[in-house]
Design an enzyme around this catalytic site. Structure first.
Site, PDB file in Angstrom:
ATOM      1  N   LYS A  41       0.812  -1.215   0.000  1.00 46.29           N
ATOM      2  CA  LYS A  41       0.000   0.000   0.000  1.00 46.29           C
ATOM      3  C   LYS A  41       0.844   1.263   0.000  1.00 46.29           C
ATOM      4  O   LYS A  41       0.425   2.300  -0.514  1.00 46.29           O
ATOM      5  CB  LYS A  41      -0.961  -0.021   1.188  1.00 46.29           C
ATOM      6  CG  LYS A  41      -2.001  -1.133   1.097  1.00 46.29           C
ATOM      7  CD  LYS A  41      -2.932  -1.117   2.293  1.00 46.29           C
ATOM      8  CE  LYS A  41      -3.987  -2.215   2.171  1.00 46.29           C
ATOM      9  NZ  LYS A  41      -3.417  -3.562   2.072  1.00 46.29           N
ATOM     10  N   ARG A  87      -7.514  -8.735  -7.802  1.00 41.64           N
ATOM     11  CA  ARG A  87      -8.222 -10.016  -7.885  1.00 41.64           C
ATOM     12  C   ARG A  87      -9.704  -9.745  -8.113  1.00 41.64           C
ATOM     13  O   ARG A  87     -10.137  -8.587  -8.169  1.00 41.64           O
ATOM     14  CB  ARG A  87      -8.062 -10.789  -6.581  1.00 41.64           C
ATOM     15  CG  ARG A  87      -8.502  -9.978  -5.360  1.00 41.64           C
ATOM     16  CD  ARG A  87      -8.434 -10.767  -4.084  1.00 41.64           C
ATOM     17  NE  ARG A  87      -8.546  -9.947  -2.889  1.00 41.64           N
ATOM     18  CZ  ARG A  87      -9.663  -9.440  -2.395  1.00 41.64           C
ATOM     19  NH1 ARG A  87     -10.807  -9.630  -3.032  1.00 41.64           N
ATOM     20  NH2 ARG A  87      -9.660  -8.713  -1.284  1.00 41.64           N
ATOM     21  N   ARG A 119     -23.793 -10.804   2.625  1.00 40.63           N
ATOM     22  CA  ARG A 119     -22.881 -11.911   2.920  1.00 40.63           C
ATOM     23  C   ARG A 119     -23.497 -12.764   4.037  1.00 40.63           C
ATOM     24  O   ARG A 119     -23.780 -12.255   5.124  1.00 40.63           O
ATOM     25  CB  ARG A 119     -21.521 -11.381   3.360  1.00 40.63           C
ATOM     26  CG  ARG A 119     -20.826 -10.548   2.300  1.00 40.63           C
ATOM     27  CD  ARG A 119     -19.381 -10.321   2.661  1.00 40.63           C
ATOM     28  NE  ARG A 119     -18.746  -9.384   1.729  1.00 40.63           N
ATOM     29  CZ  ARG A 119     -17.439  -9.195   1.633  1.00 40.63           C
ATOM     30  NH1 ARG A 119     -16.621  -9.876   2.429  1.00 40.63           N
ATOM     31  NH2 ARG A 119     -16.936  -8.334   0.776  1.00 40.63           N
TER      32      ARG A 119
END
Length: 518
Positions: free
Chosen positions: A116, A293, A339
């Site tokens: 990062k 990803r 979720r």
């Protein structure tokens, strides 16, 4: 297109990739730990290879075992899913060295975006707005860190340079808290990612978490697929996501997408990625990080854009160019993803593991349930709590909220606890309904209501009476011995468990679990 893809993952994402491969006529290879021997992604694969014991450090995170499994089974490509090795440049390099196509970005892009600190510097050089901060922080040089913290101002964040998922992040409200936060963040980062490097960043609050899905090919084309709103978070973990965002209009969307494309181009990115931003109340946004990803929440983008992102990943990895802008589908409607985690929402989201006795997924138009669940699944303790994702689509946000509420009420998981009651309570909160949320809203404003009241003895009596009636009917079915037919006991057991769950479900429309829950 590849002929055989190895799935270097488990659970619902392995199953998700399998479905796209099957539609494209591509065979799949599953790798699995001993704990996942009976998992659905193993059952559904064309070939499967055991790669070690339950702990991920001895199985799903061992690069050599996965490369060897690909060699043994003749897999010519690997899809890493998300988590595990998906953002590990060494894994991408190992695939390249073995002549196996890695369905993801090149290792160089992973390295640029995975650190990062390096990513912040790269974005600044590319003209992408970043949150004010300090990257050159030595955990041993506390005085320098104090000086930088005073320059940035409080509150601020101490963040790990590597990894993700909310790990290695601490909020610091005053100078007195800084040293302890640096120590804890560095220790946690070292344990989770093998890298104790930290940096400081201004804590922008209140702010929304908005991200843009990008896809890049090997021919220099980069496309953005709009934004996702991911501000509903607990302990920096996303719980519910939607597309588009209530806070983003057409002009802001164009700016976000332009910056996301610039970010992808700056590091030579290829394949699917997500550029994450903090969006302030004033409409200004700042680069947060880029996930190299496919994201957990990618289905909301697929619903709104009518696209199969996994199929696009496969095509791009095979060298095919992306369609031009005119050939891309246009966004339509609203999608929300909840979720579904193995957690007890009434007990501070305590983990829930054990035997899943009965599953009934929600059905109907605009409903999708990406899940690893099945009747008889023994949920292992070695991995995260995500069981699946319940995604809905409708013409607009109010209709999507109502559809998600109905789908959650229809979802039945007996035997373990899930966080479905949390989602139902969230959908009833006026702030969520109006869209007046930010990344700190959930922990600041939301309180989980108490579990539905009910007399347990009354529920037990109802279940017992129904079972007695069912068994009595079986005994009186005639002289042919139907009650003793092979499998009849299992059928009755399944009926009893489902019935118990249904009674609880009807009682509270947010029941916690079925009979014999852990």
């Amino acid at each position: 297109m590849p002929k055989r893809v190895l799935l270097a993952n488990r659970g619902e994402i392995a199953l998700r990739v399998q479905r796209s491969c099957r539609e494209l006529g591509i065979e799949t290879v599953a790798v699995y730990s001993e704990a996942d021997r009976d998992a659905l992604h193993v059952r559904n694969a064309d070939a499967a290879v055991l790669i070690g014991p339950g702990p991920a450090t001895q199985s799903y995170l061992v690069i050599d075992k996965i490369i060897e499994a690909a060699r043994q089974t003749g897999a010519d490509a690997v899809h890493p899913g998300y988590g595990f090795l998906s953002e590990n440049p060494a894994f991408a390099e190992a695939c390249d060295a073995a002549g196996i196509t890695f369905i993801g970005p090149p290792a160089s892009a992973m390295q640029a975006m995975g650190d990062k600190v390096q990513a912040r510097r790269l974005m600044e050089s590319a003209g992408v707005p970043v949150v004010p901060g300090a990257e050159d922080i030595d955990p041993q040089n506390v005085e320098h860190a104090r000086a930088e913290a005073e320059r940035i101002g409080f509150p601020l964040l101490v963040k790990a340079a590597s990894g993700g998922g909310g790990r290695g992040i601490r909020i610091v409200e005053s100078i007195d808290e800084l040293e302890d936060a640096m120590r804890v963040s560095g220790t946690e980062a070292a344990a989770a990612f093998g890298d104790a490097t930290i940096f400081l960043e201004k804590y922008v609050s209140p702010a929304r978490h908005v991200e843009v899905q990008v896809m890049a090919d090997a021919h220099g084309n980069v496309r953005a697929f709009g934004e996702r709103e991911c501000s509903i978070q607990r302990r920096r973990q996303k719980l519910i996501e939607e597309a588009p965002s209530v806070a983003v209009d057409e002009e802001l969307r164009a700016r976000l997408c332009d910056v996301a494309v610039t970010a992808a181009r700056s590091c030579g990115y290829r394949n699917a990625g997500t550029v994450e931003f903090l969006l302030g109340e004033d409409g200004e946004f700042y680069f947060l990080e880029m996930n190299a990803r496919l994201q957990v929440e990618h289905p909301v983008t697929e619903f709104v854009y009518g696209v199969d992102l996994v199929a696009l990943q496969l095509a791009v990895a095979d060298g095919e160019p992306l369609p031009d802008d005119a050939g891309l589908p246009q966004p339509h409607g609203w999608a929300i993803e909840a979720r579904i985690n193995a957690e007890n929402a009434y007990a501070n989201f305590a983990p829930s593991f054990g035997l899943v006795r009965r599953v009934e997924p929600p059905l109907g138009p605009g409903v999708r349930f990406d899940s690893m669940l099945y009747d008889g699944l023994d949920v292992p303790i070695f991995y995260d709590s995500l069981l699946g994702k319940l995604i809905v689509w409708a013409e607009d946000r109010p209709a999507a909220i109502e559809r998600l509420r109905r789908a959650l009420q229809d979802l039945l998981v007996a035997g373990i606890d899930t966080n479905a009651p949390f989602h139902l309570a969230l959908l009833d909160h006026p702030d969520y309904v109006s869209g007046a949320v930010d990344t700190g809203w959930l922990e600041r404003e939301f309180e989980m209501p108490p579990p539905p009241e009910g007399d347990p003895s009354e529920l037990t009596a109802l279940i017992a009476a129904a079972l007695a009636s069912s068994m009595g009917s079986a005994r009186g079915s005639g002289a042919n011995g139907a009650a003793g037919a092979p499998g009849r006991g299992w059928a009755l057991a399944g009926r009893s468990d489902a019935l118990g769950a249904r009674v609880r479900h009807a009682e509270g429309r947010g029941w916690r679990s079925g009979i014999g829950s852990s």
